[in-house]
Design an enzyme around this catalytic site. Structure first.
Site, PDB file in Angstrom:
ATOM      1  N   LYS A 126       0.845  -1.203   0.000  1.00  0.00           N
ATOM      2  CA  LYS A 126       0.000   0.000   0.000  1.00  0.00           C
ATOM      3  C   LYS A 126       0.877   1.248   0.000  1.00  0.00           C
ATOM      4  O   LYS A 126       2.004   1.209   0.488  1.00  0.00           O
ATOM      5  CB  LYS A 126      -0.841   0.023   1.296  1.00  0.00           C
ATOM      6  CG  LYS A 126      -2.027  -0.904   1.302  1.00  0.00           C
ATOM      7  CD  LYS A 126      -2.826  -0.715   2.582  1.00  0.00           C
ATOM      8  CE  LYS A 126      -3.998  -1.684   2.638  1.00  0.00           C
ATOM      9  NZ  LYS A 126      -4.997  -1.481   1.580  1.00  0.00           N
ATOM     10  N   ARG A 145     -10.499 -11.125   1.823  1.00  0.00           N
ATOM     11  CA  ARG A 145     -11.337 -12.170   1.242  1.00  0.00           C
ATOM     12  C   ARG A 145     -10.664 -13.532   1.316  1.00  0.00           C
ATOM     13  O   ARG A 145     -11.315 -14.563   1.360  1.00  0.00           O
ATOM     14  CB  ARG A 145     -11.717 -11.774  -0.194  1.00  0.00           C
ATOM     15  CG  ARG A 145     -10.549 -11.538  -1.092  1.00  0.00           C
ATOM     16  CD  ARG A 145     -10.919 -10.744  -2.353  1.00  0.00           C
ATOM     17  NE  ARG A 145     -11.133  -9.326  -2.084  1.00  0.00           N
ATOM     18  CZ  ARG A 145     -11.527  -8.447  -3.002  1.00  0.00           C
ATOM     19  NH1 ARG A 145     -11.762  -8.840  -4.234  1.00  0.00           N
ATOM     20  NH2 ARG A 145     -11.705  -7.175  -2.684  1.00  0.00           N
TER      21      ARG A 145
HETATM   22  N1  BES Z   1      -8.125  -3.531   4.286  1.00  0.00           N
HETATM   23  C1  BES Z   1      -8.252  -3.150   2.943  1.00  0.00           C
HETATM   24  C2  BES Z   1      -9.524  -2.360   2.674  1.00  0.00           C
HETATM   25  C3  BES Z   1      -9.558  -0.950   3.186  1.00  0.00           C
HETATM   26  C4  BES Z   1      -8.971   0.081   2.474  1.00  0.00           C
HETATM   27  C5  BES Z   1     -10.222  -0.647   4.343  1.00  0.00           C
HETATM   28  C6  BES Z   1      -9.053   1.377   2.943  1.00  0.00           C
HETATM   29  C7  BES Z   1     -10.317   0.643   4.809  1.00  0.00           C
HETATM   30  C8  BES Z   1      -9.724   1.647   4.097  1.00  0.00           C
HETATM   31  C9  BES Z   1      -8.321  -4.385   2.037  1.00  0.00           C
HETATM   32  O1  BES Z   1      -7.567  -5.461   2.437  1.00  0.00           O
HETATM   33  C10 BES Z   1      -7.800  -3.944   0.696  1.00  0.00           C
HETATM   34  O2  BES Z   1      -6.675  -3.568   0.617  1.00  0.00           O
HETATM   35  N2  BES Z   1      -8.650  -4.007  -0.311  1.00  0.00           N
HETATM   36  C11 BES Z   1      -8.300  -3.575  -1.619  1.00  0.00           C
HETATM   37  C12 BES Z   1      -8.914  -4.547  -2.595  1.00  0.00           C
HETATM   38  C13 BES Z   1      -8.439  -4.378  -4.012  1.00  0.00           C
HETATM   39  C14 BES Z   1      -6.979  -4.711  -4.120  1.00  0.00           C
HETATM   40  C15 BES Z   1      -9.269  -5.250  -4.913  1.00  0.00           C
HETATM   41  C16 BES Z   1      -8.852  -2.162  -1.846  1.00  0.00           C
HETATM   42  O3  BES Z   1      -9.956  -1.868  -1.414  1.00  0.00           O
HETATM   43  O4  BES Z   1      -8.138  -1.360  -2.445  1.00  0.00           O
HETATM   44 ZN    ZN Z   2      -5.518  -5.297   1.831  1.00  0.00          ZN
END
Ligand code: BES
Ligand code: ZN
Ligand code: ZN
Length: 482
Positions: free
Chosen positions: A260, A334
Site C-alpha cells: 500500500k 477475502r
Molecule cells: N483492508 C483493505 C480495505 C480498506 C482500504 C479498508 C481502505 C479501509 C480503508 C483491504 O484489504 C484492501 O486492501 N482491499 C483492496 C482490494 C483491491 C486490491 C481489490 C482495496 O480496497 O483497495
Molecule cells: Zn488489503
C-alpha cells in the site's frame, strides 16, 4: 469504570454530579432533598443537547447537570444515547470522579429502550484508550437511579455498551500490541469469564492439516503466526436458532508484496475491526441472555511483505478445495474469510451467517463513514440487518451482487482470482461476489465496514479519528430480533 444501578426511591448517596434530563416545555424535576439556585432553572428550555451545570445548595451532590432531550414527541433512542454521553463528557471535562443519573420519567417513550439507550450512551461516551498513558485519574463511578423497567433496559445497555468499548479498545490499540496472538488472548479471556461461552483456537499446524491454504497464504510474509479463533455461546435451553458471525481479524494490512502507499498505512491497524466486533458481541453475550446458539469465527493474521510472502500470481487452495490465483496480495481479507466461511458452512452449519470485514476502500467511496454496506444471498437476512441498523443507528445499506460480479472473479489458471479485471469497477460487490463462492447453501450476509469502522462523524458517544466498535450493537439487536 464501575457502573452501578439502584432503584428510583433508594437512598441517594454522595457523588460529584447529579444528572437530570428534561423535555421541552416541562419543568425539570429534581429528586427530593436536592436543591439548586432558582436562577439555574430559569430560562432552561430543554432543547435537545442543551446543558447547564450548577452548584447544588442542598443534597448529597456537589453539582447538578441539567440536559435537554428536546420535544417529548421527538425523543428517540439516539437522542437519549447522545444526551447521556454529553453528561459523561461534561463530567470528564470537570475532572469529576463519580456521577449519578437520576431518571424519574420516560416521557411516553418505551421505558426499556429508554434505559438501554441511556446506559449505552453513558458507557460508550465514557470510552477512552488510556492503557498506554500515565494514569491521570478521572471518572471512576457511574450510578443510575431509575424505575424498574428502565433499570432492566439499562442493565442490557451496560453490557452492550461494554461490548462496544471492548471492540473499540482492541481497534485503537496499535498493531504491535494487537497481534493475532493478542486477539486469541482476548477471546480466551472472554470465554474464561463466562459460563455459556467456550473457545477453540486453531494454530497454523492445525489449519494446514485442515487445508486452509487461502488463510495461510496471507500470514506467509509475517513472523507472527496466524490463528483461527472459534467462540461458541451455548444457551441454557436449546430452543433457538444457530447463527455464525465471522470477523476479519487482519491485525495489520501493509498490502503485502502489493504494498500500500505509505500515507495512511498506519490506519491499517483497524483492519481487524470485524474481529473486534465479534469479540465485542461475545463480551456482551457474557452478561445478557440470548437463546440463540452463537458461533464467532475470527481468522486472525498480519499481511506483510517478506522473502517468504505470497507473490502476485501465486496459486493457493482453500478449505473447500477451490484454487485461487492471488493476483493482488492486498485483497487479503477475502482470502482469510474464504477459509473461515467455508469452515462455518461445512462444520458449523448455521441457520444464518454474517461476516463483518473492512474489505474494500470502494465502500468508503460509495457510502462514506456513517453507513455499512451489506450484500449476500438472502434478502430476508439482508433486510433484518437493515432494520437492526435503523434501531441501533448503526446504519446499513444494501449493495448488489450480480452474476457478472461472480463471473468476474473466475480465474484463468485456477478456479477463482482474488481481484476482478481492471475495468469492472464495483469493488465492494466483486469482493462480496468472491466470498459467495465459499458459503455454500448457507443464508449469508456480508457487512463491508471499511467506512464505518473508524473515522465517523462526532455523535457524542463515538466518532472522530478513532474506532467506532461498529457491529456490536447491530448484531446484538439482530440476535434479539430472531
Ligand atoms: N483492508 C483493505 C480495505 C480498506 C482500504 C479498508 C481502505 C479501509 C480503508 C483491504 O484489504 C484492501 O486492501 N482491499 C483492496 C482490494 C483491491 C486490491 C481489490 C482495496 O480496497 O483497495
Ligand atoms: Zn488489503
Ligand atoms: Zn485488509
Amino acid at each position: 469504570m464501575k457502573f452501578l444501578q439502584k432503584s428510583l426511591n433508594a437512598k441517594l448517596t454522595k457523588s460529584d454530579l447529579l444528572i437530570v434530563f428534561g423535555c421541552h416545555g416541562k419543568k425539570i424535576k429534581l429528586p427530593q432533598g436536592v436543591k439548586v439556585p432558582v436562577s439555574a432553572l430559569e430560562s432552561f428550555v430543554c432543547s435537545f443537547g442543551q446543558k447547564r451545570i450548577t452548584d447544588s445548595i442542598k443534597g448529597p451532590f456537589q453539582r447538578v447537570l441539567m440536559i435537554g432531550l428536546g420535544e417529548s414527541k421527538k425523543i428517540d433512542a439516539e437522542n437519549i444515547r447522545r444526551a447521556a454521553a454529553i453528561a459523561v463528557k461534561e463530567a470528564r471535562k470537570n475532572k469529576l470522579e463519580s456521577i449519578t443519573y437520576w431518571v424519574a420519567k420516560n416521557y411516553g417513550f418505551d421505558a426499556g429502550i429508554f434505559g438501554q439507550a441511556l446506559a449505552e450512551g453513558a458507557v460508550m461516551g465514557s470510552y477512552r484508550l488510556d492503557d498506554f498513558k500515565k494514569s491521570t485519574g478521572g471518572l471512576k463511578k457511574v450510578m443510575f437511579h431509575t424505575g424498574e423497567i428502565i433499570k432492566r433496559g439499562a442493565k442490557r445497555g451496560i453490557a452492550i455498551g461494554n461490548g462496544n468499548c471492548l471492540a473499540r479498545r482492541l481497534q485503537d490499540t496499535p498493531a504491535n500490541k494487537m497481534r493475532p496472538r493478542d486477539l486469541v488472548r482476548e477471546a480466551r479471556k472472554i470465554a474464561k469469564n463466562s459460563v455459556s461461552i467456550s473457545v477453540k483456537v486453531f494454530d497454523e499446524g492445525a489449519m494446514k492439516k485442515m487445508g486452509m491454504g487461502s488463510l495461510l497464504s496471507v500470514s506467509e510474509g509475517s513472523s507472527e503466526p496466524a490463528y483461527l479463533i472459534h467462540l461458541i455461546h451455548r444457551p441454557k435451553a436449546k430452543t433457538g436458532k444457530k447463527v455464525c458471525f465471522v470477523g476479519k481479524g487482519l491485525t495489520f494490512d501493509s498490502g503485502g508484496i502489493s504494498l500500500k502507499p505509505s500515507g495512511k498505512m498506519h490506519e491499517m491497524k483497524y483492519d481487524m475491526s470485524g474481529g473486534a466486533a465479534v469479540l465485542g458481541v461475545f463480551d456482551a453475550l457474557s452478561s445478557i441472555s440470548s437463546d440463540v446458539e452463537v458461533h464467532g469465527l475470527i481468522p486472525a493474521s498480519e499481511n506483510l511483505p517478506d522473502g517468504k510472502a505470497t507473490k502476485p500470481g501465486d496459486l493457493v487452495t482453500a478449505y473447500n478445495g477451490l484454487k485461487i490465483e492471488v493476483l493482488n496480495t492486498d485483497a487479503e481479507g477475502r482470502l482469510i474469510l474464504a477459509d473461515a466461511l467455508a469452515y462455518a458452512a461445512k462444520k458449523i452449519r448455521p441457520d444464518a451467517m454474517v461476516d463483518l470485514a473492512t474489505l474494500t476502500g470502494a465502500v468508503v467511496v460509495a457510502l462514506g463513514h456513517e453507513i455499512t454496506g451489506v450484500m449476500g444471498n438472502d434478502d430476508d437476512l439482508t433486510q433484518s440487518l437493515v432494520e437492526a441498523g435503523k434501531r441501533t443507528s448503526e446504519m446499513v445499506w444494501p449493495l448488489p451482487i450480480i452474476d457478472l460480479h461472480k463471473k468476474e472473479m473466475k480465474g484463468i489458471v485456477g478456479d477463482l482470482r482474488n481481484i476482478s479485471g481492471p475495468a469492472t469497477g464495483a469493488g465492494s460487490s466483486t469482493g462480496g461476489a468472491f466470498l459467495s463462492y465459499f458459503v455454500g447453501e448457507t443464508p449469508w450476509a456480508h457487512l463491508d465496514i471499511a467506512g464505518s469502522a473508524w473515522g465517523a462523524a462526532q455523535r457524542d458517544y463515538q466518532g472522530g479519528e478513532q474506532g467506532t466498535g461498529v457491529g456490536v450493537r447491530l448484531l446484538i439487536d439482530y440476535l434479539e430480533s430472531i
